[in-house]
Scaffold this active site. Structure first.
Site, PDB file in Angstrom:
ATOM      1  N   LYS A 178       1.276  -0.835   0.116  1.00 39.97           N
ATOM      2  CA  LYS A 178       0.072  -0.249  -0.410  1.00 39.97           C
ATOM      3  C   LYS A 178       0.779   1.184   0.038  1.00 39.97           C
ATOM      4  O   LYS A 178       1.614   1.530   1.100  1.00 39.97           O
ATOM      5  CB  LYS A 178      -1.318   0.097   1.537  1.00 39.97           C
ATOM      6  CG  LYS A 178      -2.409   0.713   0.953  1.00 39.97           C
ATOM      7  CD  LYS A 178      -3.352   1.026   2.672  1.00 39.97           C
ATOM      8  CE  LYS A 178      -1.663   2.538   3.369  1.00 39.97           C
ATOM      9  NZ  LYS A 178      -1.968   4.344   2.498  1.00 39.97           N
ATOM     10  N   GLU A 252       9.207   0.497  11.015  1.00 39.92           N
ATOM     11  CA  GLU A 252      10.008   1.473  11.374  1.00 39.92           C
ATOM     12  C   GLU A 252       9.779   2.383  11.230  1.00 39.92           C
ATOM     13  O   GLU A 252       8.512   3.428  10.237  1.00 39.92           O
ATOM     14  CB  GLU A 252      11.297   1.116  10.503  1.00 39.92           C
ATOM     15  CG  GLU A 252      12.240   1.986   9.848  1.00 39.92           C
ATOM     16  CD  GLU A 252      11.871   3.651   8.982  1.00 39.92           C
ATOM     17  OE1 GLU A 252      12.072   4.019  10.695  1.00 39.92           O
ATOM     18  OE2 GLU A 252      12.339   3.456   8.330  1.00 39.92           O
ATOM     19  N   CYS A 286      13.387  10.252   8.876  1.00 40.11           N
ATOM     20  CA  CYS A 286      12.990   9.963   9.565  1.00 40.11           C
ATOM     21  C   CYS A 286      14.356  10.175  11.060  1.00 40.11           C
ATOM     22  O   CYS A 286      13.994  10.031  12.026  1.00 40.11           O
ATOM     23  CB  CYS A 286      12.846   8.964  10.356  1.00 40.11           C
ATOM     24  SG  CYS A 286      13.760   7.152   8.839  1.00 40.11           S
ATOM     25  N   GLU A 384       8.585  15.513  16.676  1.00 39.59           N
ATOM     26  CA  GLU A 384       9.285  15.515  15.030  1.00 39.59           C
ATOM     27  C   GLU A 384       8.474  16.309  14.516  1.00 39.59           C
ATOM     28  O   GLU A 384       7.434  15.690  14.515  1.00 39.59           O
ATOM     29  CB  GLU A 384       8.668  13.426  15.067  1.00 39.59           C
ATOM     30  CG  GLU A 384       9.859  13.486  13.215  1.00 39.59           C
ATOM     31  CD  GLU A 384       9.544  12.120  13.236  1.00 39.59           C
ATOM     32  OE1 GLU A 384      10.356  11.275  12.338  1.00 39.59           O
ATOM     33  OE2 GLU A 384       8.622  11.258  13.574  1.00 39.59           O
TER      34      GLU A 384
END
Length: 479
Positions: A178, A252, A286, A384
């Protein structure tokens, strides 16, 4: 760019079950460039069925590791031919500078497929025979999990898809992939490459969908394993679902990595490394070291050097080879980053950026932004941001630097900078994160990548990644 109207399922271009579509925008201009179908639960059902049939009954089910390696090598050749097309497609969709998308989305992703084709050849087909305390012997072997749900984000859509596809194929699994709605077009190029390569029907299936349909895929009874890259918030929801189902999952997730500049570091070397280690992909990476920890006795010098770098970066269209900083991937994401900058102005001192560049009236651009006098408990230090926003945090003594680096809910990446690499390594070994760089940071295909704490569960990359797609089966021979 070419609009699409089908999904790739079972090696066929399949019409969607609904008329809903995604609009694909050019991040550098804000213009509509294409449309693609939006998947529904029924489309997921079709894709999972195709993957299940391929795993249990198709050509793939009976293939040997060497057979899989040969197919993967053909896939690699077909993918390599499309490198320029992949890089350009990604850069238009998410604003990744074209030089970076060429290096990562084209070349690095091809390297992943090459690496795991070799790993497939190394998979032991002979049984591991062990002594039995209660019978004759025990046979132990690794077997593929089965059908994998691979959910891929928008920031490195090809690389992060291939980091799941390649080891899963090596292990003998089949996949339903996806992609993110904002970067769906590159998945069609991958599908065309797999079709040209003769990857057996049902091994690779692509359905683009929103979060609700993605959640349906995660919980689908025909799925055996989930591999997800994305935000920590979404990862926690997936982990909750998989925990309830007792379904293996690799996550992750996000990061708020620290770049520790030691007192003996060469500042020029650090500044040269900042674009890769702290601002990669317009800050939308990230593992970026967005918390820069600087010693108090060099704090002003380091802060000024970082600000000068940020102010001098070439901002522009992602397709321009001279561009160093492209746009945010979408208008909503730019708004999110800008909201953090507003918060940062109330918590710290802004010394570079903080607005929209004047030479880019179109597209979703944000200036590289640097804050100083930042406390480690500030919002811009804790959360973040996923944009080109750096917080420079002072420390006194290496013990405090290590403590500050570890004082985070995340633990994905980090870096340590020193003129003495052995010294830096000693500090790096005390940083609580899944990966860390010494005088730089670039993930290695041959080494495990992943995080601790809020940054995820499990590892991608390296030979260990193949283990994520296999389970151990023991057969007890009693006589």
């Amino acid at each position: 760019m070419q609009s699409r109207d089908k999904f790739f399922i079972g090696n066929e271009w399949v019409s969607p079950s609904s008329a809903q579509t995604f609009e694909v925008m050019n991040a550098s201009t804000g213009e509509l460039v294409a449309t693609a179908p939006e998947g529904a639960n029924a489309d997921i059902d079709t894709a999972v069925s195709a993957a299940r049939a391929a795993f249990e009954h198709g050509e793939w089910a009976n293939s040997s590791p060497n057979d899989r390696a040969e197919i993967m090598e053909r896939f690699l050749a077909a993918l390599a031919k499309r490198g320029d097309e992949l890089a350009q497609t990604v850069s238009i969709q998410n604003g990744m500078p074209i030089g970076l998308s060429t290096a990562f989305e084209a070349e690095y992703s091809a390297g992943l497929l090459q690496y795991y084709a070799e790993e497939a050849k190394n998979i032991e087909t002979a049984l591991d025979i062990r002594p039995s305390q209660m019978g004759k012997e025990t046979q132990v072997k690794k077997v593929p999990f089965g059908v994998v749900a691979a959910i891929v984000p928008w920031n490195f859509p090809v690389t992060l898809a291939m980091s799941k596809i390649a080891p899963a194929m090596a292990a003998g699994c089949t996949l339903v992939i996806k992609p993110s709605p904002g970067t769906v077009l590159d998945s069609y190029i991958l599908a065309e490459a797999s079709l040209e390569a003769g990857v057996p029907a049902g091994v690779l299936n692509w359905v683009a969908a929103d979060r609700d349909v993605g959640a349906y895929l995660v919980s689908h009874p025909g799925v055996d394993k989930v591999a997800f890259t994305g935000s920590s918030a979404a990862g926690r929801l997936i982990a909750e679902t998989c925990g309830g189902l007792l379904r293996p999952v690799t996550l992750e997730l996000g990061g708020k990595s620290a770049a520790i500049v030691l007192e003996d570091a060469d500042i020029d070397t650090f500044i040269e490394g900042v674009p890769m280690a702290c601002l990669l992909n317009n800050g939308q990476t990230c593992f970026n070291g967005t918390r820069i920890l600087a010693p108090k006795n060099q704090y002003q010098k380091i802060s000024e050097a970082v600000a000068d770098l940020a102010s001098s970066m070439v901002i522009g269209d992602a397709m321009d080879p001279e561009t160093q900083m492209g746009p945010m991937a979408s208008k909503p994401h730019r708004e999110r980053v800008e909201a953090y900058i507003v918060t940062g102005k109330t918590e710290a001192k802004l010394i570079a950026g903080g607005g929209r560049p004047k030479n880019t009236p179109q597209g979703w651009f944000v200036e590289p932004t640097v804050f100083t006098d930042v406390a480690n408990d500030a919002v811009i230090s804790r959360e973040e941001i996923f944009g080109p926003v750096l917080s420079i945090i002072p420390y006194e003594g290496e013990d405090e630097a290590i403590s500050l680096a570890n004082d985070s809910e995340f633990g994905l990446g980090g870096s340590v900078w020193s003129a003495d690499s052995e010294h830096a390594l000693k500090v790096a070994n005390q940083v609580n994160c899944g990966t860390v760089g010494v005088n730089g940071y670039v993930p290695s295909i041959g080494a495990p990548f992943g995080g601790v704490k809020g940054s995820g569960i499990g590892r991608e990359l390296g030979p260990e990644a193949v283990d994520n797609y296999q389970s151990l089966k023991s057969t007890y021979i009693m006589s």
